[in-house]
Design a protein around this motif. Structure first.
Motif, PDB file in Angstrom:
ATOM      1  N   MET A  59       0.861  -1.176   0.000  1.00 47.09           N
ATOM      2  CA  MET A  59       0.000   0.000   0.000  1.00 47.09           C
ATOM      3  C   MET A  59       0.905   1.236   0.000  1.00 47.09           C
ATOM      4  O   MET A  59       1.827   1.329   0.798  1.00 47.09           O
ATOM      5  CB  MET A  59      -0.882  -0.046   1.253  1.00 47.09           C
ATOM      6  CG  MET A  59      -1.762   1.150   1.435  1.00 47.09           C
ATOM      7  SD  MET A  59      -2.828   1.140   2.910  1.00 47.09           S
ATOM      8  CE  MET A  59      -3.741  -0.348   2.751  1.00 47.09           C
ATOM      9  N   ASP A  60       0.647   2.168  -0.887  1.00 45.95           N
ATOM     10  CA  ASP A  60       1.449   3.379  -0.910  1.00 45.95           C
ATOM     11  C   ASP A  60       1.007   4.325   0.208  1.00 45.95           C
ATOM     12  O   ASP A  60      -0.052   4.151   0.811  1.00 45.95           O
ATOM     13  CB  ASP A  60       1.386   4.055  -2.284  1.00 45.95           C
ATOM     14  CG  ASP A  60       0.052   4.721  -2.566  1.00 45.95           C
ATOM     15  OD1 ASP A  60      -0.983   4.167  -2.139  1.00 45.95           O
ATOM     16  OD2 ASP A  60       0.043   5.772  -3.217  1.00 45.95           O
ATOM     17  N   ALA A 101      -6.810   5.788   4.155  1.00 45.03           N
ATOM     18  CA  ALA A 101      -7.464   4.756   4.971  1.00 45.03           C
ATOM     19  C   ALA A 101      -7.440   5.148   6.445  1.00 45.03           C
ATOM     20  O   ALA A 101      -8.439   4.972   7.161  1.00 45.03           O
ATOM     21  CB  ALA A 101      -6.777   3.410   4.766  1.00 45.03           C
ATOM     22  N   ALA A 102      -6.324   5.694   6.909  1.00 42.24           N
ATOM     23  CA  ALA A 102      -6.220   6.125   8.305  1.00 42.24           C
ATOM     24  C   ALA A 102      -7.208   7.252   8.593  1.00 42.24           C
ATOM     25  O   ALA A 102      -7.856   7.258   9.652  1.00 42.24           O
ATOM     26  CB  ALA A 102      -4.789   6.577   8.619  1.00 42.24           C
ATOM     27  N   PRO A 149       6.950   9.177   6.580  1.00 44.69           N
ATOM     28  CA  PRO A 149       6.827   9.100   8.034  1.00 44.69           C
ATOM     29  C   PRO A 149       7.923   8.207   8.621  1.00 44.69           C
ATOM     30  O   PRO A 149       8.395   7.278   7.954  1.00 44.69           O
ATOM     31  CB  PRO A 149       5.456   8.473   8.265  1.00 44.69           C
ATOM     32  CG  PRO A 149       4.880   8.154   6.948  1.00 44.69           C
ATOM     33  CD  PRO A 149       5.819   8.574   5.888  1.00 44.69           C
ATOM     34  N   ASN A 150       8.305   8.510   9.867  1.00 45.81           N
ATOM     35  CA  ASN A 150       9.258   7.627  10.533  1.00 45.81           C
ATOM     36  C   ASN A 150       8.526   6.360  10.984  1.00 45.81           C
ATOM     37  O   ASN A 150       7.308   6.240  10.814  1.00 45.81           O
ATOM     38  CB  ASN A 150       9.958   8.344  11.692  1.00 45.81           C
ATOM     39  CG  ASN A 150       9.015   8.749  12.801  1.00 45.81           C
ATOM     40  OD1 ASN A 150       7.979   8.118  13.047  1.00 45.81           O
ATOM     41  ND2 ASN A 150       9.352   9.820  13.508  1.00 45.81           N
ATOM     42  N   ALA A 151       9.254   5.420  11.556  1.00 43.02           N
ATOM     43  CA  ALA A 151       8.674   4.119  11.922  1.00 43.02           C
ATOM     44  C   ALA A 151       7.511   4.263  12.899  1.00 43.02           C
ATOM     45  O   ALA A 151       6.488   3.583  12.766  1.00 43.02           O
ATOM     46  CB  ALA A 151       9.752   3.218  12.508  1.00 43.02           C
ATOM     47  N   ARG A 152       7.646   5.151  13.875  1.00 47.74           N
ATOM     48  CA  ARG A 152       6.578   5.349  14.869  1.00 47.74           C
ATOM     49  C   ARG A 152       5.309   5.863  14.206  1.00 47.74           C
ATOM     50  O   ARG A 152       4.208   5.386  14.486  1.00 47.74           O
ATOM     51  CB  ARG A 152       7.040   6.328  15.945  1.00 47.74           C
ATOM     52  CG  ARG A 152       6.020   6.578  17.029  1.00 47.74           C
ATOM     53  CD  ARG A 152       6.588   7.433  18.149  1.00 47.74           C
ATOM     54  NE  ARG A 152       7.198   8.658  17.671  1.00 47.74           N
ATOM     55  CZ  ARG A 152       6.608   9.852  17.693  1.00 47.74           C
ATOM     56  NH1 ARG A 152       5.389   9.978  18.170  1.00 47.74           N
ATOM     57  NH2 ARG A 152       7.229  10.920  17.251  1.00 47.74           N
ATOM     58  N   HIS A 153       5.436   6.819  13.300  1.00 46.94           N
ATOM     59  CA  HIS A 153       4.270   7.372  12.605  1.00 46.94           C
ATOM     60  C   HIS A 153       3.655   6.352  11.640  1.00 46.94           C
ATOM     61  O   HIS A 153       2.435   6.279  11.508  1.00 46.94           O
ATOM     62  CB  HIS A 153       4.635   8.666  11.876  1.00 46.94           C
ATOM     63  CG  HIS A 153       5.010   9.768  12.814  1.00 46.94           C
ATOM     64  ND1 HIS A 153       6.128  10.534  12.626  1.00 46.94           N
ATOM     65  CD2 HIS A 153       4.426  10.210  13.947  1.00 46.94           C
ATOM     66  CE1 HIS A 153       6.227  11.417  13.614  1.00 46.94           C
ATOM     67  NE2 HIS A 153       5.198  11.227  14.428  1.00 46.94           N
ATOM     68  N   ILE A 199      -0.786   2.746  10.301  1.00 39.65           N
ATOM     69  CA  ILE A 199      -1.269   1.389  10.020  1.00 39.65           C
ATOM     70  C   ILE A 199      -2.339   0.996  11.033  1.00 39.65           C
ATOM     71  O   ILE A 199      -3.373   0.435  10.663  1.00 39.65           O
ATOM     72  CB  ILE A 199      -0.098   0.391  10.003  1.00 39.65           C
ATOM     73  CG1 ILE A 199       0.784   0.649   8.770  1.00 39.65           C
ATOM     74  CG2 ILE A 199      -0.604  -1.051  10.029  1.00 39.65           C
ATOM     75  CD1 ILE A 199       2.118  -0.048   8.804  1.00 39.65           C
ATOM     76  N   GLU A 200      -2.109   1.306  12.305  1.00 39.95           N
ATOM     77  CA  GLU A 200      -3.118   1.007  13.336  1.00 39.95           C
ATOM     78  C   GLU A 200      -4.445   1.676  13.011  1.00 39.95           C
ATOM     79  O   GLU A 200      -5.504   1.051  13.100  1.00 39.95           O
ATOM     80  CB  GLU A 200      -2.649   1.493  14.703  1.00 39.95           C
ATOM     81  CG  GLU A 200      -1.585   0.656  15.348  1.00 39.95           C
ATOM     82  CD  GLU A 200      -1.076   1.285  16.638  1.00 39.95           C
ATOM     83  OE1 GLU A 200      -1.778   2.144  17.224  1.00 39.95           O
ATOM     84  OE2 GLU A 200       0.027   0.924  17.052  1.00 39.95           O
TER      85      GLU A 200
END
Length: 67
Positions: free
Chosen positions: A1-2, A9-10, A43-47, A52-53
């Motif tokens: 997903m791009d 979606a978020a 986005p960084n990994a946390r974002h 995704i959540e």
């Protein structure tokens, strides 16, 4: 997903109606969300995890049985 699809979606699943609202939910700034959408940076990994959540979260009414 791009990233654009992930952000949409978020936003859809979280009910965020603006980049500012989504930024608040993921703990970022409106400008960062705008830059992600425009491909200026990612986005960084946390974002990413938070996006995704939010994208995978289902609405409460999705669980209501159809009559």
């Amino acid at each position: 997903m791009d990233i654009k699809t992930l952000i949409k979606a978020a936003m859809d699943n979280s009910g965020a109606k603006s980049e500012r609202e989504l930024a608040r939910l993921v703990g970022s700034s409106k400008n960062s969300v705008n830059h992600w959408l425009r491909g200026r940076n990612e986005p960084n990994a946390r974002h990413y995890r938070k996006l995704i959540e939010l994208a995978e979260k289902s609405h409460p009414w999705d669980k209501v049985p159809m009559l």
